[in-house]
Design a protein around this motif. Structure first.
Motif, PDB file in Angstrom:
ATOM      1  N   GLY A  96       1.205  -1.546   0.731  1.00 19.00           N
ATOM      2  CA  GLY A  96      -0.240  -0.074   0.492  1.00 19.00           C
ATOM      3  C   GLY A  96       0.869   1.333  -0.248  1.00 19.00           C
ATOM      4  N   ASN A  97       1.872   1.025  -0.131  1.00 17.99           N
ATOM      5  CA  ASN A  97       3.017   2.269   0.241  1.00 17.99           C
ATOM      6  C   ASN A  97       3.796   2.642  -1.107  1.00 17.99           C
ATOM      7  N   LEU A  98       3.758   1.823  -2.017  1.00 22.50           N
ATOM      8  CA  LEU A  98       3.785   1.776  -3.251  1.00 22.50           C
ATOM      9  C   LEU A  98       3.204   2.338  -4.513  1.00 22.50           C
ATOM     10  N   THR A  99       3.581   3.608  -5.409  1.00 19.25           N
ATOM     11  CA  THR A  99       3.084   4.486  -6.227  1.00 19.25           C
ATOM     12  C   THR A  99       4.467   4.456  -7.033  1.00 19.25           C
ATOM     13  N   LEU A 100       3.546   5.335  -8.210  1.00 14.89           N
ATOM     14  CA  LEU A 100       4.682   5.545 -10.046  1.00 14.89           C
ATOM     15  C   LEU A 100       4.568   7.229  -9.321  1.00 14.89           C
ATOM     16  N   ASP A 101       4.346   7.694  -8.287  1.00 14.77           N
ATOM     17  CA  ASP A 101       4.066   9.584  -8.367  1.00 14.77           C
ATOM     18  C   ASP A 101       5.569  10.260  -8.278  1.00 14.77           C
ATOM     19  N   ASN A 102       6.389   9.364  -7.827  1.00 15.53           N
ATOM     20  CA  ASN A 102       7.350   9.602  -7.732  1.00 15.53           C
ATOM     21  C   ASN A 102       8.323   9.933  -9.033  1.00 15.53           C
ATOM     22  N   TYR A 103       8.368   9.247  -9.833  1.00 13.19           N
ATOM     23  CA  TYR A 103       8.485   9.501 -11.148  1.00 13.19           C
ATOM     24  C   TYR A 103       7.953  10.643 -11.867  1.00 13.19           C
ATOM     25  N   VAL A 104       6.481  10.890 -11.567  1.00  8.20           N
ATOM     26  CA  VAL A 104       5.538  11.693 -12.396  1.00  8.20           C
ATOM     27  C   VAL A 104       6.730  13.186 -11.934  1.00  8.20           C
ATOM     28  N   ALA A 105       6.863  13.128 -10.354  1.00  8.34           N
ATOM     29  CA  ALA A 105       7.725  14.436  -9.735  1.00  8.34           C
ATOM     30  C   ALA A 105       8.628  15.387 -10.087  1.00  8.34           C
ATOM     31  N   ILE A 106       9.714  13.989 -10.709  1.00 17.20           N
ATOM     32  CA  ILE A 106      11.032  13.550 -11.079  1.00 17.20           C
ATOM     33  C   ILE A 106      10.153  14.710 -12.386  1.00 17.20           C
ATOM     34  N   ASP A 107       9.906  13.972 -13.174  1.00 18.06           N
ATOM     35  CA  ASP A 107       9.477  14.455 -14.698  1.00 18.06           C
ATOM     36  C   ASP A 107       9.463  15.834 -14.875  1.00 18.06           C
ATOM     37  N   GLY A 108       8.291  15.928 -13.437  1.00 17.22           N
ATOM     38  CA  GLY A 108       8.039  17.424 -13.684  1.00 17.22           C
ATOM     39  C   GLY A 108       9.142  18.644 -13.506  1.00 17.22           C
ATOM     40  N   ARG A 109      10.081  18.220 -12.600  1.00 19.19           N
ATOM     41  CA  ARG A 109      11.323  18.876 -12.556  1.00 19.19           C
ATOM     42  C   ARG A 109      12.205  19.123 -13.764  1.00 19.19           C
ATOM     43  N   ILE A 110      12.174  17.697 -14.059  1.00 22.61           N
ATOM     44  CA  ILE A 110      13.646  17.623 -15.159  1.00 22.61           C
ATOM     45  C   ILE A 110      12.837  16.583 -15.995  1.00 22.61           C
ATOM     46  N   ASP A 111      12.973  16.969 -17.554  1.00 22.38           N
ATOM     47  CA  ASP A 111      12.607  16.499 -18.250  1.00 22.38           C
ATOM     48  C   ASP A 111      13.413  14.965 -18.723  1.00 22.38           C
ATOM     49  N   LEU A 112      12.260  13.921 -18.538  1.00 21.14           N
ATOM     50  CA  LEU A 112      13.723  12.590 -18.232  1.00 21.14           C
ATOM     51  C   LEU A 112      13.472  12.433 -19.775  1.00 21.14           C
ATOM     52  N   VAL A 113      12.650  12.640 -21.092  1.00 21.63           N
ATOM     53  CA  VAL A 113      12.690  11.982 -22.018  1.00 21.63           C
ATOM     54  C   VAL A 113      13.993  12.511 -22.519  1.00 21.63           C
ATOM     55  N   GLN A 114      14.039  14.442 -22.243  1.00 18.62           N
ATOM     56  CA  GLN A 114      15.107  14.750 -23.425  1.00 18.62           C
ATOM     57  C   GLN A 114      16.187  14.940 -23.308  1.00 18.62           C
ATOM     58  N   GLY A 115      16.549  14.468 -21.697  1.00 18.14           N
ATOM     59  CA  GLY A 115      17.177  13.493 -21.213  1.00 18.14           C
ATOM     60  C   GLY A 115      18.864  12.475 -21.168  1.00 18.14           C
ATOM     61  N   LEU A 116      17.408  11.688 -21.403  1.00 18.77           N
ATOM     62  CA  LEU A 116      17.018   9.979 -21.940  1.00 18.77           C
ATOM     63  C   LEU A 116      18.033  10.573 -23.465  1.00 18.77           C
ATOM     64  N   ILE A 117      17.347  11.551 -24.211  1.00 20.24           N
ATOM     65  CA  ILE A 117      17.424  11.838 -25.667  1.00 20.24           C
ATOM     66  C   ILE A 117      19.059  12.030 -25.890  1.00 20.24           C
ATOM     67  N   ASN A 118      19.624  13.574 -25.244  1.00 20.83           N
ATOM     68  CA  ASN A 118      20.785  13.919 -24.895  1.00 20.83           C
ATOM     69  C   ASN A 118      21.820  12.817 -24.653  1.00 20.83           C
ATOM     70  N   SER A 119      21.530  12.052 -23.111  1.00 22.51           N
ATOM     71  CA  SER A 119      22.445  10.367 -23.271  1.00 22.51           C
ATOM     72  C   SER A 119      22.771   9.736 -24.196  1.00 22.51           C
ATOM     73  N   GLY A 120      21.726   9.365 -25.031  1.00 28.34           N
ATOM     74  CA  GLY A 120      21.757   8.295 -25.943  1.00 28.34           C
ATOM     75  C   GLY A 120      22.545   9.030 -26.598  1.00 28.34           C
ATOM     76  N   ILE A 121      22.687  10.385 -27.177  1.00 25.92           N
ATOM     77  CA  ILE A 121      23.455  10.749 -28.235  1.00 25.92           C
ATOM     78  C   ILE A 121      24.658  11.011 -28.278  1.00 25.92           C
ATOM     79  N   PHE A 122      24.800  11.774 -27.013  1.00 26.77           N
ATOM     80  CA  PHE A 122      25.983  11.409 -26.209  1.00 26.77           C
ATOM     81  C   PHE A 122      26.763  10.374 -26.360  1.00 26.77           C
ATOM     82  N   THR A 123      26.219   9.158 -25.914  1.00 25.13           N
ATOM     83  CA  THR A 123      26.367   7.969 -25.723  1.00 25.13           C
ATOM     84  C   THR A 123      27.349   7.004 -27.263  1.00 25.13           C
TER      85      THR A 123
END
Length: 279
Positions: free
Chosen positions: A50-77
């Motif tokens: 009952g203490n499990l949720t996906l809200d933490n992923y929503v919270a961090i995606d609201g502060r930083i763009d996870l998708v754009q960060g992954l794209i940048n990491s992918g291009i760099f790598t």
């Protein structure tokens, strides 16, 4: 027979305990990313469903763009891997198969480069790339210092040295040039080296923080590792569950590397050299 079975059972027990110890930090990271109420104790590794949720992923995606960060990491790598494989294969082949004056000195230089810490070169590289070349806040500026990897050159050289010289002699008699030899004869036989170089190279730039942090100031250009570090330093406290949000970001960063290793780790033990010399 009993002694052999007991020894095998003990071996499996030790290996199982080692696997649990190795996987526990990853399990703890995933569980921490799903917790609503933070529990940083060891009990937090076995939370109430009952203490499990996906809200933490929503919270961090609201502060930083996870998708754009992954794209940048992918291009760099991806750019680093491309340069590592292309130049590593060409240089390794030249050092192992071709005969030319100064080959030993060049190989010694490649070994010497590996003992020089990257941190010693970082300031001159920054001045050269950012000021002289004007490549700050660009993918090329991130990639250039890692484009040629001396470790990959050594790996490919050692694999090419294992190939029978008769294979190359026979191909040359048939009229094959050096690039044809490399593409059609050598590369198919050193597939484990290619995968090893890709996997080992992937981990470095994917997790690299310091150089992209120096060379990029725009948030939309920063790889995910840099974005997460900025999140931890600047805005983590603004979220309701900073610990869970940080763990969520770490999971997103770790998943591609772990997935790549799981998919291709079996190729580390494969070796196709024998197929090239069977009559």
């Amino acid at each position: 027979m009993r002694r052999a079975l007991a020894g095998k059972a003990a071996l499996y027990v030790v290996l199982s305990l080692g696997a649990v110890a190795f996987l526990f930090p990853f399990w703890y990271m995933v569980i921490g990313s799903l917790q609503t109420d933070v529990d940083t104790s060891i009990r937090g590794a076995f939370p109430d469903p009952g203490n499990l949720t996906l809200d933490n992923y929503v919270a961090i995606d609201g502060r930083i763009d996870l998708v754009q960060g992954l794209i940048n990491s992918g291009i760099f790598t991806g750019g680093v891997i491309l340069g590592t494989v292309v130049f590593g294969v060409l240089a390794g082949y030249a050092l192992a198969v071709l005969h030319w004056r100064g080959r030993g000195a060049v190989f010694a230089l490649a070994l010497l480069v590996q003992v020089i810490p990257f941190q010693l070169l970082m300031i001159p590289l920054y001045v050269m790339i950012a000021r002289d070349y004007g490549l700050s806040d660009s993918y090329l500026g991130m990639i250039l210092p890692f484009f040629i990897n001396s470790t990959a050159v050594v790996i490919f050289r050692q694999y090419f040295l294992q190939l029978p010289a008769d294979l190359f002699s026979a191909a040359r008699i048939d009229g094959a040039g050096e690039f044809r030899l490399l593409w059609s004869v050598a590369l198919p036989l050193v597939r484990p080296a290619l995968l090893t170089a890709v996997l080992l190279t992937f981990i470095g730039p994917w997790n690299e923080f310091l150089w992209p942090f120096l060379i990029t100031k725009r948030a939309d250009m920063q790889p995910l590792a840099v974005s997460l570090a900025n999140f931890i330093s600047n805005v983590a406290a603004s979220t309701s569950n900073p610990f869970g949000a940080m763990m969520a970001g770490a999971v997103v960063l770790a998943v591609p590397a772990v997935t790549l290793f799981i998919l291709f780790q079996r190729y580390f033990t494969s070796n196709d050299l024998g197929s090239g010399v069977k009559g």
